[in-house]
Motif scaffolding. Structure first.
Motif, PDB file in Angstrom:
ATOM      1  N   ILE A  27       0.846  -1.191   0.000  1.00 23.84           N
ATOM      2  CA  ILE A  27       0.000   0.000   0.000  1.00 23.84           C
ATOM      3  C   ILE A  27       0.883   1.242   0.000  1.00 23.84           C
ATOM      4  O   ILE A  27       2.001   1.219   0.510  1.00 23.84           O
ATOM      5  N   PRO A  28       0.410   2.343  -0.568  1.00 28.13           N
ATOM      6  CA  PRO A  28       1.185   3.589  -0.512  1.00 28.13           C
ATOM      7  C   PRO A  28       1.026   4.276   0.837  1.00 28.13           C
ATOM      8  O   PRO A  28      -0.046   4.211   1.459  1.00 28.13           O
ATOM      9  N   GLU A  29       2.060   4.931   1.291  1.00 30.91           N
ATOM     10  CA  GLU A  29       2.004   5.626   2.569  1.00 30.91           C
ATOM     11  C   GLU A  29       1.138   6.878   2.470  1.00 30.91           C
ATOM     12  O   GLU A  29       0.922   7.429   1.390  1.00 30.91           O
ATOM     13  N   LYS A  30       0.610   7.301   3.610  1.00 29.36           N
ATOM     14  CA  LYS A  30      -0.187   8.526   3.731  1.00 29.36           C
ATOM     15  C   LYS A  30      -1.358   8.545   2.755  1.00 29.36           C
ATOM     16  O   LYS A  30      -1.791   9.611   2.308  1.00 29.36           O
ATOM     17  N   THR A  31      -1.866   7.363   2.450  1.00 29.74           N
ATOM     18  CA  THR A  31      -2.999   7.222   1.540  1.00 29.74           C
ATOM     19  C   THR A  31      -4.062   6.354   2.200  1.00 29.74           C
ATOM     20  O   THR A  31      -3.768   5.239   2.620  1.00 29.74           O
ATOM     21  N   PRO A  32      -5.306   6.836   2.279  1.00 25.57           N
ATOM     22  CA  PRO A  32      -6.362   6.005   2.875  1.00 25.57           C
ATOM     23  C   PRO A  32      -6.601   4.741   2.042  1.00 25.57           C
ATOM     24  O   PRO A  32      -6.647   4.802   0.812  1.00 25.57           O
ATOM     25  N   ILE A  33      -6.746   3.635   2.728  1.00 22.56           N
ATOM     26  CA  ILE A  33      -7.020   2.359   2.073  1.00 22.56           C
ATOM     27  C   ILE A  33      -8.398   1.877   2.524  1.00 22.56           C
ATOM     28  O   ILE A  33      -8.646   1.743   3.717  1.00 22.56           O
ATOM     29  N   GLU A  59       3.801   6.089   7.497  1.00 21.95           N
ATOM     30  CA  GLU A  59       5.219   6.034   7.142  1.00 21.95           C
ATOM     31  C   GLU A  59       5.553   4.679   6.542  1.00 21.95           C
ATOM     32  O   GLU A  59       4.852   3.688   6.788  1.00 21.95           O
ATOM     33  N   PRO A  60       6.605   4.606   5.723  1.00 18.13           N
ATOM     34  CA  PRO A  60       6.970   3.324   5.104  1.00 18.13           C
ATOM     35  C   PRO A  60       7.381   2.307   6.155  1.00 18.13           C
ATOM     36  O   PRO A  60       7.876   2.639   7.227  1.00 18.13           O
ATOM     37  N   GLY A  61       7.177   1.047   5.821  1.00 22.42           N
ATOM     38  CA  GLY A  61       7.571  -0.016   6.732  1.00 22.42           C
ATOM     39  C   GLY A  61       6.848  -1.308   6.421  1.00 22.42           C
ATOM     40  O   GLY A  61       5.901  -1.344   5.629  1.00 22.42           O
ATOM     41  N   ASN A  62       7.333  -2.371   7.051  1.00 21.38           N
ATOM     42  CA  ASN A  62       6.690  -3.678   6.953  1.00 21.38           C
ATOM     43  C   ASN A  62       5.900  -3.931   8.233  1.00 21.38           C
ATOM     44  O   ASN A  62       6.478  -3.978   9.327  1.00 21.38           O
ATOM     45  N   VAL A  89       4.820   1.732   1.210  1.00 27.61           N
ATOM     46  CA  VAL A  89       5.899   2.303   0.416  1.00 27.61           C
ATOM     47  C   VAL A  89       5.477   3.692  -0.060  1.00 27.61           C
ATOM     48  O   VAL A  89       4.330   4.103   0.109  1.00 27.61           O
ATOM     49  N   SER A  90       6.419   4.409  -0.671  1.00 28.47           N
ATOM     50  CA  SER A  90       6.086   5.715  -1.232  1.00 28.47           C
ATOM     51  C   SER A  90       5.158   5.537  -2.429  1.00 28.47           C
ATOM     52  O   SER A  90       5.061   4.457  -3.005  1.00 28.47           O
ATOM     53  N   ARG A  91       4.485   6.607  -2.812  1.00 29.84           N
ATOM     54  CA  ARG A  91       3.561   6.503  -3.939  1.00 29.84           C
ATOM     55  C   ARG A  91       4.294   6.134  -5.224  1.00 29.84           C
ATOM     56  O   ARG A  91       3.789   5.354  -6.048  1.00 29.84           O
ATOM     57  N   GLN A  92       5.486   6.663  -5.402  1.00 29.59           N
ATOM     58  CA  GLN A  92       6.273   6.345  -6.589  1.00 29.59           C
ATOM     59  C   GLN A  92       6.629   4.856  -6.614  1.00 29.59           C
ATOM     60  O   GLN A  92       6.506   4.199  -7.651  1.00 29.59           O
ATOM     61  N   ASP A  93       7.053   4.325  -5.467  1.00 31.51           N
ATOM     62  CA  ASP A  93       7.387   2.897  -5.409  1.00 31.51           C
ATOM     63  C   ASP A  93       6.148   2.032  -5.598  1.00 31.51           C
ATOM     64  O   ASP A  93       6.227   0.942  -6.186  1.00 31.51           O
ATOM     65  N   PHE A  94       5.016   2.503  -5.102  1.00 33.62           N
ATOM     66  CA  PHE A  94       3.776   1.742  -5.281  1.00 33.62           C
ATOM     67  C   PHE A  94       3.400   1.668  -6.753  1.00 33.62           C
ATOM     68  O   PHE A  94       3.045   0.589  -7.257  1.00 33.62           O
TER      69      PHE A  94
END
Length: 345
Positions: free
Chosen positions: A158-164, A202-205, A228-233
């Protein structure tokens, strides 16, 4: 207080201190290290509840210890036991008003947090919400990304700082979806879809797990929620779509059979699969009304009805002769997912 009593007190205090220190390092305490807004609110509610309880618990324990020490019987005590009972209005007001006030405060705080933490309530954010459809299986998790057209098994990105927005159901026994550091658990139930909104700040497992007992391999229903960051997602989604490994209808039916599975990534998913899982279970997979039928044994070779009270007749042997379906699918063949083991990153 003599030396032996002092040593005993120090030993007890040291043991309790050690237990507390060990407990603070356990994984079960990760709920106190939240990484999302929902988890933070839940942690705050736990802290407030603990504080309100301690307001009563600590004075009561302290007074109890003082009474035990102050009025303990001694070997050289020759005084007669003559308790004197009396009524004190002031003391009655104190030890009734404090608990009532604590209960009122706790009720108000709990009601406010209950509304704030409604799992179906969308999270406020400048970023667009992403939908993930979750299906609990025996004994694995299927995550579908309908907007991206991909799916994973036993891991979540999932991307960080993004509602899921998690839409949850079950194609098997009821389970519970739980990522402790992001928020509380919610049930997955066959024939219906539940909703849960979470967010990783924040990013993490983050550890994810199923919190219900669902049979032999329920303990293996753990998964990793990777933020992960949005770019990595976006890059991960592109790589998943380029993998070329599609989840077909037949592939899903094999995946849904009881058995464990490795992490998998699918470049495409059948349209409307999640909705069909919910609909099919609610419309065609339900058992006939139980009050009209007698229970039957599970063995296909023995269809002997149960006796009154639901018990098998003595010497029936149906359970002994019933096949072990723990590692088999509904078709009777072992679950073979080797051709679908596409490991995600």
């Amino acid at each position: 207080m003599n030396t032996s009593n002092l040593v005993r007190l120090l030993k007890t205090s040291g043991a309790l201190t050690g237990i507390v220190l060990l407990a603070t390092g356990c994984k079960s305490m990760i709920v106190f290290d939240p990484k999302g807004p929902v988890g933070i609110h839940q942690r705050d509610l736990i802290y407030i509840t603990m504080l309100l309880c301690l307001i009563i618990l600590v004075p009561v324990l302290a007074i109890t210890a003082w009474i035990v020490v102050r009025y303990r019987d001694k070997k050289n005590n020759d005084a007669p036991y003559q308790p004197v009972w009396s009524h004190s209005t002031k003391l009655e007001i104190v030890w009734w008003s404090i608990p009532i006030a604590v209960i009122l405060i706790l009720a108000i705080v709990t009601a406010r947090y209950t509304y704030k933490l409604d799992p179906a309530k969308p999270l406020v954010s400048d970023n667009k919400t992403i939908t993930v459809q979750v299906t609990s299986l025996d004994w694995k998790w299927l995550f579908q990304y309908p907007e991206q057209g991909i799916a994973t098994v036993n891991y979540l990105v999932i991307p960080e700082k993004t509602p899921i927005k998690f839409e949850l159901t079950s194609d098997g026994p009821m389970n519970s979806f739980w990522v402790p550091q992001l928020g509380g658990m919610i049930y997955t139930m066959s024939g219906m879809a539940t909703t849960l909104h979470l967010q990783a700040d924040e990013p993490g497992n983050y550890m994810g797990t199923g919190a219900n007992f669902t049979g032999r391999d329920f303990a293996k229903m753990g998964f990793t929620a990777k933020a992960v960051s949005r770019q990595d997602f976006d890059q991960w989604v592109a790589e998943a779509k380029a993998s070329g490994n599609e989840l077909s209808e037949d592939g899903y039916r094999m995946l849904a059979q009881p058995g464990t599975a490795e992490r998998m990534t699918f470049a495409a998913i059948p349209s409307g699969l999640f909705e069909r899982i919910v609909h099919d279970y609610s419309m065609s997979r339900g058992a006939p009304p139980g009050y009209t039928l007698k229970a039957q044994t599970l063995s296909g070779e023995k269809s002997t009805a149960h006796s009154e009270g639901g018990q098998l007749p003595p010497g029936n042997g149906a359970q002994k002769n019933a096949p072990d379906i723990g590692s088999f699918g509904q078709s009777g063949r072992p679950l073979d997912t080797t051709h679908m083991h596409h490991h995600g990153k």
